[in-house]
Design a protein around this motif. Structure first.
Motif, short mmCIF file in Angstrom:
data_model
loop_
_atom_site.label_atom_id
_atom_site.label_comp_id
_atom_site.label_asym_id
_atom_site.label_seq_id
_atom_site.Cartn_x
_atom_site.Cartn_y
_atom_site.Cartn_z
N PRO A 62 46.98 56.78 15.29
CA PRO A 62 48.00 56.75 14.24
C PRO A 62 49.40 56.78 14.85
O PRO A 62 49.61 57.38 15.90
CB PRO A 62 47.73 58.02 13.44
N MET A 63 50.32 56.12 14.19
CA MET A 63 51.67 56.08 14.72
C MET A 63 52.60 57.04 14.01
O MET A 63 53.66 57.36 14.50
CB MET A 63 52.20 54.66 14.63
N GLU A 121 50.23 41.07 12.76
CA GLU A 121 49.92 42.24 11.96
C GLU A 121 50.75 42.21 10.67
O GLU A 121 50.26 42.51 9.58
CB GLU A 121 50.22 43.51 12.75
N ARG A 122 52.00 41.82 10.80
CA ARG A 122 52.85 41.77 9.62
C ARG A 122 52.32 40.74 8.62
O ARG A 122 52.23 41.00 7.43
CB ARG A 122 54.28 41.41 10.01
N GLN A 123 51.94 39.59 9.15
CA GLN A 123 51.36 38.58 8.27
C GLN A 123 50.14 39.11 7.55
O GLN A 123 49.93 38.85 6.37
CB GLN A 123 50.96 37.35 9.08
N GLY A 124 49.32 39.83 8.30
CA GLY A 124 48.11 40.39 7.70
C GLY A 124 48.44 41.32 6.54
O GLY A 124 47.84 41.24 5.48
N VAL A 125 49.40 42.17 6.76
CA VAL A 125 49.79 43.10 5.71
C VAL A 125 50.26 42.32 4.48
O VAL A 125 49.92 42.64 3.34
CB VAL A 125 50.91 44.05 6.20
N GLU A 126 51.00 41.26 4.73
CA GLU A 126 51.49 40.48 3.59
C GLU A 126 50.37 39.82 2.81
O GLU A 126 50.37 39.80 1.58
CB GLU A 126 52.51 39.44 4.07
N VAL A 127 49.43 39.28 3.55
CA VAL A 127 48.29 38.68 2.87
C VAL A 127 47.59 39.73 2.00
O VAL A 127 47.24 39.48 0.86
CB VAL A 127 47.29 38.09 3.88
N PHE A 128 47.40 40.88 2.57
CA PHE A 128 46.72 41.94 1.82
C PHE A 128 47.48 42.31 0.56
O PHE A 128 46.90 42.54 -0.50
CB PHE A 128 46.55 43.18 2.70
N ILE A 138 44.75 49.59 2.61
CA ILE A 138 44.90 48.88 3.88
C ILE A 138 44.56 49.83 5.02
O ILE A 138 45.09 50.94 5.09
CB ILE A 138 46.34 48.36 4.05
N VAL A 139 43.65 49.39 5.89
CA VAL A 139 43.25 50.21 7.03
C VAL A 139 43.71 49.53 8.32
O VAL A 139 43.44 48.34 8.52
CB VAL A 139 41.71 50.40 7.05
N ASN A 161 55.08 47.90 10.27
CA ASN A 161 54.09 47.29 9.39
C ASN A 161 53.36 48.32 8.55
O ASN A 161 52.98 48.06 7.41
CB ASN A 161 53.10 46.47 10.21
N VAL A 162 53.16 49.47 9.14
CA VAL A 162 52.53 50.55 8.38
C VAL A 162 53.44 50.92 7.21
O VAL A 162 52.98 51.14 6.09
CB VAL A 162 52.29 51.79 9.27
N ASP A 163 54.73 50.94 7.47
CA ASP A 163 55.66 51.28 6.41
C ASP A 163 55.65 50.23 5.30
O ASP A 163 55.71 50.58 4.12
CB ASP A 163 57.07 51.42 6.99
N VAL A 164 55.57 48.99 5.68
CA VAL A 164 55.48 47.94 4.67
C VAL A 164 54.25 48.15 3.80
O VAL A 164 54.29 48.04 2.58
CB VAL A 164 55.43 46.54 5.32
N ALA A 165 53.16 48.48 4.46
CA ALA A 165 51.91 48.70 3.73
C ALA A 165 52.07 49.85 2.74
O ALA A 165 51.68 49.75 1.58
CB ALA A 165 50.78 48.98 4.70
N ILE A 166 52.67 50.93 3.22
CA ILE A 166 52.86 52.08 2.35
C ILE A 166 53.74 51.71 1.16
O ILE A 166 53.44 52.04 0.01
CB ILE A 166 53.54 53.24 3.12
N ALA A 167 54.80 50.98 1.46
CA ALA A 167 55.76 50.62 0.41
C ALA A 167 55.11 49.78 -0.69
O ALA A 167 55.56 49.77 -1.83
CB ALA A 167 56.93 49.86 1.02
N SER A 168 54.05 49.07 -0.33
CA SER A 168 53.40 48.21 -1.33
C SER A 168 52.67 49.01 -2.39
O SER A 168 52.26 48.48 -3.41
CB SER A 168 52.40 47.29 -0.65
N GLY A 169 52.47 50.29 -2.11
CA GLY A 169 51.76 51.10 -3.08
C GLY A 169 50.28 51.20 -2.79
O GLY A 169 49.55 51.93 -3.44
N ALA A 170 49.82 50.45 -1.80
CA ALA A 170 48.40 50.54 -1.43
C ALA A 170 48.17 51.87 -0.70
O ALA A 170 49.09 52.43 -0.12
CB ALA A 170 48.02 49.38 -0.52
N ARG A 171 46.94 52.32 -0.73
CA ARG A 171 46.61 53.48 0.09
C ARG A 171 46.49 52.99 1.51
O ARG A 171 46.02 51.88 1.76
CB ARG A 171 45.29 54.09 -0.36
#
Lengths: 354, 354
Positions: free
Chosen positions: B151-152, B109-116, B124-125, B134-144
DNA sequence: CTGAAAGCGCTAACAT
DNA sequence: ATGTTAGCGCTTTCAG
């Protein structure tokens, strides 16, 4: 509004080196003094730098991305599994997958190809193609092209299953169990008249069935074979029809003791007819499915001809990313019969009927 | 080696205009004299020009792409359908979907977020998230970010189903048919201990079941409720276990006349036990499934609590691309009971037993 | 071993 | 109504 992510120059500035050096560290090529490398690495970590794949792709003219165009993705689990296998193999090889579901519509398929071209994917995989013109567009774009399951022409690489042998093995299995009268139920898709491949998967399975029967000195009776037409928009795979096809073959007193059904999906509805009419499987009638998708979940668990779906995806990736010097390559994958509980000895008489 | 595709400048040169004008024609903005427009259009057609989405994305800093991270994609059809719904809705809105199957592994999952992030997706959904980090990483990237199904945390938008009400309605249905003793079979995933959401979907369904029973003045007997553990690597969803769970509840002479099963997948194997032990459905026992995935294909066709899976995807897209000024939005979608043939009047006595 | 710089193809602000 | 041009962030050749 998202803040700007760190760029290469930001990292370079922080580490007091040039972007070229940072790039060397990231990609592990070129020689960099350990000390410099460490400094760069630190800057990389501190900033949480992420490569911008768009800029990279623009520059390198390669995206390490495969566009996967698939059809009919629901409710037929077949293509879904191919997609999963493809995704897994692509990941392994460091590729991403862009998915596009064309739902058997030539128009959507064309759009999908266009999107892929715009994204400059390195390869396009059709699982399977719907309109041969779209395959040509894909080829013309310069991308590598692979057709899966039902290729429409041989100018690209392809990977298919050996449906004839698969069906024949199923018949062998039934004959070995003492069955002499074996029915066949299949259905053909016919969405885009005139554009669809002339040899359908189901017809190959029918051919294997006939071939095997002949080999055993048996032959199909007229009324024991039903090739229906897959259906409506509502029910694109005509899965409900198995119910009716079963009634055609099995309603009379004189009936086959076994039936080969050209897909698990269809077999599921065949089983529904048996359930409702109190024919026990396999005591009264044996059933073999095809695809091994729903098989394990049905009652009873269905004996089915398994297609190596995940491998389909893996082969597609291989063909898509290898730079084969020689022309297109065509691969035919073997099937395997998974024996579960829907097949058994042929009933010796009718005593098993309730 | 692929030849260079036509670029904007090539088209411009051919039409005798500047790239800016060509861009205006392509995007239909800015005023262009009809005559010029026609000339440009002709050049466009002749050259078969395709926009380079990489260059465009680099410049605009938006890619109109949604990264969809999904789990457990096989054999549970649930997430697949969400993916399809999402893809369809995204297409509608002019977005592409990049798929990444994380198979319930936090690492993947983490790899996926990074690719995105590298591909600079706009959103990112997670369907659903596995590791909250990983959700936090996604948020931090600035993506919605949108979390689907489970939900966690609530710092992002989310869309979930009303499992409690869904289960309660199933019980209501059974009670209306005269059932008084109703069992429950469920199973919990537990992959990454300590990281998984504390409230599982299945537990919500159990809660709805208890609530409804209580409302009818009934209550679950100790032995009529089984919450198993989903399983091994081989059998990640523990689908085979329904067979064993059914035997626990239904082996004795005194047994429930109906059972609510927390997923169709599990229900499929429950039906297998009934089939093997000659309990007729619904004559001897009524069964209700959940999800409405396999339901229509089982014998008999299963009454099931349908989740609006395609809508899950559609809502996810909405939440992913709308620029909501106010914070995250949480949507809860209703379920609907699809009545098929696995539920019927409660047997009045045991006369239906063979 | 490291840096400078050209350019991948497109967009959009600004100029005409 | 149309053209000019400065980047977007990265790779890679060429110099040093």
């Amino acid at each position: 509004v998202r803040e700007n992510p760190t760029r290469l120059v930001d990292v370079a500035a922080r580490a007091g080196v040039s972007t070229a050096t940072v790039a060397r560290v990231i990609h592990g090529n070129g020689r960099v003094r350990p000390k410099t490398r460490a400094a760069v690495q630190e800057a990389l970590d501190e900033t949480g730098y992420r490569l911008n794949a768009l800029a990279q792709g623009l520059k390198k003219r390669r995206t390490r991305t495969i566009g996967h165009l698939l059809q009919n993705v629901f409710p037929n689990p077949f293509n879904v599994e191919v997609a999963l296998g493809l995704e897994a193999a692509a990941k392994e090889a460091g590729y991403r997958v862009l998915l596009y579901n064309a739902r058997d519509e030539p128009e959507l398929e064309r759009q999908g190809v266009e999107v892929f071209i715009e994204w400059r994917v390195d390869a396009i995989v059709f699982t399977p193609p719907v309109d041969v013109a779209n395959v040509d567009v894909a080829i013309a774009s310069g991308a590598r092209v692979v057709q899966v399951e039902r290729p429409m022409h041989d100018r690209t690489s392809s990977v298919v299953a050996d449906n004839v042998v698969g069906a024949a093995e199923a018949v062998d299995h039934l004959v070995a169990l003492g069955h002499r009268r074996i029915g066949f139920i299949g259905a053909q898709t016919s969405y885009a008249p005139g554009r669809v491949a002339n040899v359908s998967v189901e017809l190959e399975r029918l051919a294997g069935y006939r071939e095997a029967l002949a080999r055993h000195g048996l032959s199909a009776r007229e009324g024991d074979v039903v090739i229906g037409a897959y259906g409506s928009r509502q029910d694109p795979l005509g899965l409900a029809n198995g119910y009716e096809y079963a009634s055609r073959i099995f309603s009379g007193r004189e009936r086959p003791t076994a039936v080969l059904v050209a897909s698990d999906l269809l077999a599921a509805s065949v089983l529904q007819w048996f359930y409702e009419h109190d024919l026990r499987v396999p005591a009264d009638v044996s059933v073999v499915g095809f695809d091994d998708t729903l098989a394990a979940h049905l009652s009873p668990p269905l004996t089915s001809v398994r297609l190596p779906m995940l491998e389909f995806g893996a082969h597609a990736v291989e063909l898509a990313i290898s730079d084969s010097p020689d022309g297109p390559e065509h691969r035919r994958l073997g099937t395997s019969l998974v024996v579960r509980h829907s097949t058994g000895q042929a009933p010796t008489s009718k005593e098993s009927r309730s």
